[in-house]
Write an enzyme that holds these catalytic residues in place. Structure first.
Site, short mmCIF file in Angstrom:
data_model
loop_
_atom_site.label_atom_id
_atom_site.label_comp_id
_atom_site.label_asym_id
_atom_site.label_seq_id
_atom_site.Cartn_x
_atom_site.Cartn_y
_atom_site.Cartn_z
CB ALA A 13 55.98 65.22 1.46
CB ALA A 14 51.76 64.67 -1.74
CD GLN A 16 43.79 65.17 6.16
OE1 GLN A 16 43.16 66.24 6.11
NE2 GLN A 16 43.41 64.19 6.96
CG ASN A 106 50.61 50.78 7.75
OD1 ASN A 106 50.99 51.77 7.15
ND2 ASN A 106 49.35 50.56 8.07
CG ASP A 160 46.51 60.62 21.49
OD1 ASP A 160 45.44 60.51 20.88
OD2 ASP A 160 47.57 60.10 21.10
CG HIS A 188 47.74 57.46 18.36
ND1 HIS A 188 47.13 58.57 18.89
CD2 HIS A 188 47.37 57.42 17.07
CE1 HIS A 188 46.44 59.18 17.95
NE2 HIS A 188 46.56 58.50 16.83
N1 LIG Z 1 49.60 59.67 15.63
C1 LIG Z 1 48.62 60.54 15.48
O1 LIG Z 1 48.25 61.22 16.45
C2 LIG Z 1 47.93 60.74 14.18
C3 LIG Z 1 48.20 59.93 13.11
N2 LIG Z 1 47.56 60.11 11.91
C4 LIG Z 1 47.93 59.22 10.82
O2 LIG Z 1 48.86 59.91 9.95
C5 LIG Z 1 48.86 59.30 8.68
C6 LIG Z 1 48.81 60.35 7.57
O3 LIG Z 1 47.61 61.05 7.65
P1 LIG Z 1 47.18 62.05 6.46
O4 LIG Z 1 48.29 62.96 6.09
O5 LIG Z 1 45.89 62.63 6.86
O6 LIG Z 1 46.95 61.00 5.29
P2 LIG Z 1 46.88 61.26 3.72
O7 LIG Z 1 46.27 60.03 3.15
O8 LIG Z 1 46.33 62.60 3.42
O9 LIG Z 1 48.42 61.30 3.31
C7 LIG Z 1 49.25 60.18 3.41
C8 LIG Z 1 50.32 60.34 2.34
O10 LIG Z 1 51.26 59.29 2.51
C9 LIG Z 1 51.68 58.91 1.22
N3 LIG Z 1 52.31 57.58 1.31
C10 LIG Z 1 51.72 56.36 1.31
N4 LIG Z 1 52.65 55.40 1.31
C11 LIG Z 1 53.85 56.01 1.33
C12 LIG Z 1 55.19 55.55 1.33
N5 LIG Z 1 55.48 54.24 1.30
N6 LIG Z 1 56.18 56.46 1.35
C13 LIG Z 1 55.91 57.77 1.36
N7 LIG Z 1 54.66 58.28 1.34
C14 LIG Z 1 53.65 57.41 1.34
C15 LIG Z 1 50.42 58.95 0.38
O11 LIG Z 1 50.71 59.02 -1.00
C16 LIG Z 1 49.77 60.22 0.91
O12 LIG Z 1 50.16 61.37 0.16
C17 LIG Z 1 47.66 58.34 8.69
O13 LIG Z 1 48.16 57.03 8.96
C18 LIG Z 1 46.84 58.83 9.87
O14 LIG Z 1 46.03 57.81 10.39
C19 LIG Z 1 46.66 61.11 11.74
C20 LIG Z 1 46.34 61.95 12.78
C21 LIG Z 1 46.93 61.81 14.09
O1 LIG Z 2 41.90 58.50 14.16
C1 LIG Z 2 42.53 58.63 13.11
O2 LIG Z 2 42.36 57.96 12.07
C2 LIG Z 2 43.59 59.68 13.05
C3 LIG Z 2 44.27 59.74 14.35
O3 LIG Z 2 45.12 58.92 14.67
C4 LIG Z 2 43.85 60.74 15.32
O4 LIG Z 2 43.17 61.69 14.94
O5 LIG Z 2 44.21 60.60 16.49
#
Ligand SMILES: NC(=O)C1=CN([C@@H]2O[C@H](COP(=O)(O)OP(=O)(O)OC[C@H]3O[C@@H](n4cnc5c(N)ncnc54)[C@H](O)[C@@H]3O)[C@@H](O)[C@H]2O)C=CC1
Ligand SMILES: O=C([O-])CC(=O)C(=O)O
Length: 329
Positions: A13-14, A16, A106, A160, A188
């Site tokens: 939740a914290a 981006q 993960n 996507d 993905h």
């Molecule tokens: N499926 C998709 O289309 C997309 C997936 N993503 C993925 O989404 C994820 C999050 O991205 P962002 O918010 O940019 O990353 P971020 O790094 O800004 O935030 C991730 C947050 O998850 C928290 N976190 C880590 N382990 C945790 C746990 N066990 N329990 C609860 N919280 C935990 C961290 O403390 C952090 O605040 C990344 O894996 C990114 O690759 C990003 C964009 C698109």
């Molecule tokens: O590529 C990354 O790390 C984040 C992601 O999954 C996307 O933007 O589709």
């Protein structure tokens, strides 16, 4: 407001995406303007203070539909009574990390979250996994929640899809409103297959409207598949607002249903359709009604599409086998 609030759990939740997502959920965009929500935020202990800061800002919005916010670092508390769970928090790949290390890290997140969902979530729990590798993280969580119907675990490929809509609209000089049935197959990841052969532009076949196989194969598909990397390159951080937007789209359509005569993309548990092995969480064209995503059946796949889907599914099988050998599923 007479309805009982829907409990929406958001992990990471914290982060981006969390920051771009929570305000939209609280404003009613996730479930609709007649549905109050209670937010349950899960973070790791060092990020709890930042999550509290976001919660203070949520309070300061005075959203009429937001009935409360809980913040915790305990998955058992976060998923207690959860109706919708958005699993965003994940371990990003860092320098020197091998693929196996990433899957293992993960696994350490999604296994206990799956178990907590199994033990504490509401009977109607619906889970969207956003955190990467999204499809395989969803598989890990799902395999540790044996009492929850497998189809309640999904992975996000809606970003996507949305990227594909915009690229096609630009190419043809139309708007995204003119496009239908443009879905993503597979993982993905860079192997994903955005399918123009079943998509429609103003009622006409999209591949025929493009009529440029070289653009389709060498520009369109790689642009969509590598858009995440291009955003990181340009912004210095991965897609956040667009990812949050796609998560909203995914859940909204799941709960409220997809439009008649159209379909969307989601990573869902395969039932063996299109030769995708049973149990793998792969993206398909799907429709939703009555709160269930269902794979669109009976589409003909030409040789080009078949090869693209097979390649992406092969990657998913590899990921599944890797997490199996690590004892994560
Ligand atoms: N499926 C998709 O289309 C997309 C997936 N993503 C993925 O989404 C994820 C999050 O991205 P962002 O918010 O940019 O990353 P971020 O790094 O800004 O935030 C991730 C947050 O998850 C928290 N976190 C880590 N382990 C945790 C746990 N066990 N329990 C609860 N919280 C935990 C961290 O403390 C952090 O605040 C990344 O894996 C990114 O690759 C990003 C964009 C698109
Ligand atoms: O590529 C990354 O790390 C984040 C992601 O999954 C996307 O933007 O589709």
């Amino acid at each position: 407001m007479t309805r009982t609030p829907v409990n929406v759990t958001v992990t990471g939740a914290a982060g981006q995406i969390g920051y771009a997502l929570l305000f939209r959920i609280a404003s009613g965009q996730l479930l609709g303007q007649d549905t109050p929500v209670r937010l349950k935020l899960l973070e790791i202990t060092p990020a709890l203070k930042a999550a509290e800061g976001t919660a203070m800002e949520l309070d300061d919005c005075a959203f009429p539909l937001l009935s409360g916010i809980d913040i915790t670092d305990d998955p058992n508390v976060a998923f207690d009574g959860a109706n919708i769970a958005l699993l965003v928090g994940a371990r990003p790949r860092t320098k020197g990390m091998e693929r196996g290390d990433l899957l293992e890290a993960n696994g350490g997140i999604f296994k206990p979250q799956g178990e907590a969902i199994n033990a504490h979530a509401a009977d109607d729990i619906r889970v969207l996994v956003v955190g990467n590798p999204a499809n395989t993280n969803a598989l890990i969580a799902q395999s540790h929640a044996p009492d929850v119907p497998a189809e309640r675990f999904t992975a996000m490929t809606r970003l996507d899809q949305n990227r594909a809509y915009s690229q096609l609209a630009k190419k043809l000089g139309v708007t995204v409103n003119d496009i239908k049935k443009l879905a993503i197959w597979g993982n993905h990841s860079a192997t994903q297959y955005p399918d123009l052969f079943h998509a429609e532009v103003n009622g006409k076949n999209a591949a025929e409207a493009v009529s440029d196989q070289a653009w389709l194969a060498d520009t369109f598909i790689p642009t969509v598949a590598k858009r995440g990397a291009a955003i990181i390159e340009a912004r210095g951080a991965s897609s956040a607002a667009s990812a949050a937007n796609a998560a909203i789209d995914h859940v909204y359509d799941w709960v409220n249903g997809t439009a008649e005569g159209d379909w969307v993309s989601a990573g869902v548990v395969s039932d063996g359709s299109y030769g995708v092995p049973d149990g793998i969480i792969s993206s398909f064209p799907v429709t939703s009604s009555g709160g269930n995503y269902e794979i669109v059946k009976g589409l003909d796949l030409d040789e080009f599409s078949r090869a693209k889907i097979d390649a992406s599914v092969a990657e998913l099988v590899e990921e599944r086998d890797a997490v199996k050998s690590l004892g994560l599923i």
